[in-house]
Design a protein around this motif. Structure first.
Motif, PDB file in Angstrom:
ATOM      1  N   LEU A 164      10.103   2.248  -6.710  1.00 19.15           N
ATOM      2  CA  LEU A 164       9.190   1.107  -6.653  1.00 19.15           C
ATOM      3  C   LEU A 164       7.742   1.614  -6.639  1.00 19.15           C
ATOM      4  N   GLU A 165       7.484   2.641  -7.433  1.00 17.22           N
ATOM      5  CA  GLU A 165       6.174   3.298  -7.438  1.00 17.22           C
ATOM      6  C   GLU A 165       5.034   2.298  -7.614  1.00 17.22           C
ATOM      7  N   ILE A 166       4.046   2.403  -6.729  1.00 14.99           N
ATOM      8  CA  ILE A 166       2.829   1.603  -6.814  1.00 14.99           C
ATOM      9  C   ILE A 166       1.677   2.568  -7.019  1.00 14.99           C
ATOM     10  N   PRO A 167       1.064   2.555  -8.205  1.00 13.72           N
ATOM     11  CA  PRO A 167      -0.023   3.507  -8.478  1.00 13.72           C
ATOM     12  C   PRO A 167      -1.111   3.441  -7.411  1.00 13.72           C
ATOM     13  N   GLY A 168      -1.512   4.609  -6.956  1.00 15.01           N
ATOM     14  CA  GLY A 168      -2.583   4.694  -5.975  1.00 15.01           C
ATOM     15  C   GLY A 168      -2.125   4.798  -4.541  1.00 15.01           C
ATOM     16  N   THR A 169      -0.856   4.498  -4.272  1.00 13.12           N
ATOM     17  CA  THR A 169      -0.396   4.543  -2.883  1.00 13.12           C
ATOM     18  C   THR A 169      -0.318   5.977  -2.376  1.00 13.12           C
ATOM     19  N   SER A 170       0.255   6.877  -3.159  1.00 12.74           N
ATOM     20  CA  SER A 170       0.323   8.280  -2.729  1.00 12.74           C
ATOM     21  C   SER A 170      -1.068   8.844  -2.478  1.00 12.74           C
ATOM     22  N   ALA A 171      -2.013   8.489  -3.339  1.00 20.30           N
ATOM     23  CA  ALA A 171      -3.379   8.994  -3.188  1.00 20.30           C
ATOM     24  C   ALA A 171      -4.042   8.463  -1.921  1.00 20.30           C
ATOM     25  N   ALA A 172      -3.613   7.291  -1.464  1.00 18.07           N
ATOM     26  CA  ALA A 172      -4.213   6.678  -0.272  1.00 18.07           C
ATOM     27  C   ALA A 172      -3.610   7.180   1.031  1.00 18.07           C
ATOM     28  N   ILE A 173      -2.477   7.899   0.966  1.00 18.11           N
ATOM     29  CA  ILE A 173      -1.778   8.303   2.189  1.00 18.11           C
ATOM     30  C   ILE A 173      -2.652   9.133   3.131  1.00 18.11           C
ATOM     31  N   PRO A 174      -3.402  10.122   2.661  1.00 20.25           N
ATOM     32  CA  PRO A 174      -4.235  10.878   3.606  1.00 20.25           C
ATOM     33  C   PRO A 174      -5.218   9.997   4.368  1.00 20.25           C
ATOM     34  N   ALA A 175      -5.845   9.036   3.674  1.00 21.81           N
ATOM     35  CA  ALA A 175      -6.799   8.151   4.343  1.00 21.81           C
ATOM     36  C   ALA A 175      -6.088   7.241   5.339  1.00 21.81           C
ATOM     37  N   ILE A 176      -4.903   6.742   4.967  1.00 20.30           N
ATOM     38  CA  ILE A 176      -4.145   5.882   5.885  1.00 20.30           C
ATOM     39  C   ILE A 176      -3.733   6.670   7.123  1.00 20.30           C
ATOM     40  N   GLY A 177      -3.238   7.899   6.917  1.00 26.64           N
ATOM     41  CA  GLY A 177      -2.816   8.720   8.043  1.00 26.64           C
ATOM     42  C   GLY A 177      -3.960   9.059   8.978  1.00 26.64           C
ATOM     43  N   ALA A 178      -5.119   9.384   8.402  1.00 26.31           N
ATOM     44  CA  ALA A 178      -6.285   9.712   9.229  1.00 26.31           C
ATOM     45  C   ALA A 178      -6.765   8.485  10.001  1.00 26.31           C
TER      46      ALA A 178
END
Length: 219
Positions: A30-44
């Motif tokens: 269910l890949e959503i473009p941009g979600t993987s790239a946002a993970i570091p910011a969400i985690g921080a």
């Protein structure tokens, strides 16, 4: 439109992450473009809320194999041969790096509408539709925590985050969106949010305000 103060009181804020689950990451079913790239910011951002001792709610989807608890438009998709956010599968877990220890999810507890505690003042809630406030006790929990401001991050802005943001606005919460910690947010989306009084801030700005012990961030 919300009448928000010039400075958001982040000492009365809660973080809500939306659908940050493994099946939405790059290369997943269910890949959503941009979600993987946002993970570091969400985690921080989540770590900053923990440091600031402010509550965190991770909202998740769980689709039964027959699709019966999905929106009608998605029932054929989620009842197909490829499991999508299905209970018992690795893909329904929170993305790595969001919660320390990458806890398993208690599917039965969540599907029953109850919260799963993953840390002090940090829970997981299941939502059965697009919006985080629909058929959940999210509002009551936020009120009990004394939160009048909700910071949103997650996936995928046009669907579940946008619905959740509007629901929060309808309930007179001050709303902040961590603009680099949410996938699918384009300029049209930014303009829509600004028009209903939502503040858009980089995740690092929000995190810095929390960890520095400041009262808030300017508009």
């Amino acid at each position: 439109m919300n009448h928000q103060p010039d400075h958001l009181r982040l000492d009365r804020a809660a973080l809500v992450t939306i659908d940050v689950q493994r099946d939405t990451l790059d290369g997943a079913p269910l890949e959503i473009p941009g979600t993987s790239a946002a993970i570091p910011a969400i985690g921080a951002l989540a770590e900053a809320f923990r440091t600031g001792r402010r509550p965190i709610v991770h909202i998740v989807r769980l689709y039964l194999p027959d699709g019966s608890n999905a929106e009608p438009v998605r029932r054929d998709l989620v009842s197909g041969p490829i499991p999508l956010l299905r209970p018992g599968t690795p893909g329904r877990l929170l993305a790595p790096g969001i919660v320390p220890g990458d806890p398993d999810l208690d599917d039965d507890l969540l599907l029953a509408g109850r919260a799963q505690q993953v840390a002090s003042d940090e829970i997981v809630l299941y939502k059965p539709r697009w919006g985080a406030f629909f058929a959940t006790d999210l509002e009551q929990r936020l009120r009990a925590w004394g939160a009048d401001t909700v910071v949103f991050a997650g996936a995928n802005y046009p669907n579940c985050p946008r619905t959740s943001i509007y629901q929060a606005s309808e309930r007179d919460f001050n709303v902040v969106v961590a603009q680099d910690a949410i996938s699918g947010l384009d300029q049209q989306g930014r303009d829509q949010l600004a028009n209903i009084g939502v503040r858009l801030q980089p995740a690092a700005t929000i995190a810095a305000a929390l960890t520095a012990g400041k009262e808030g961030v300017s508009a």
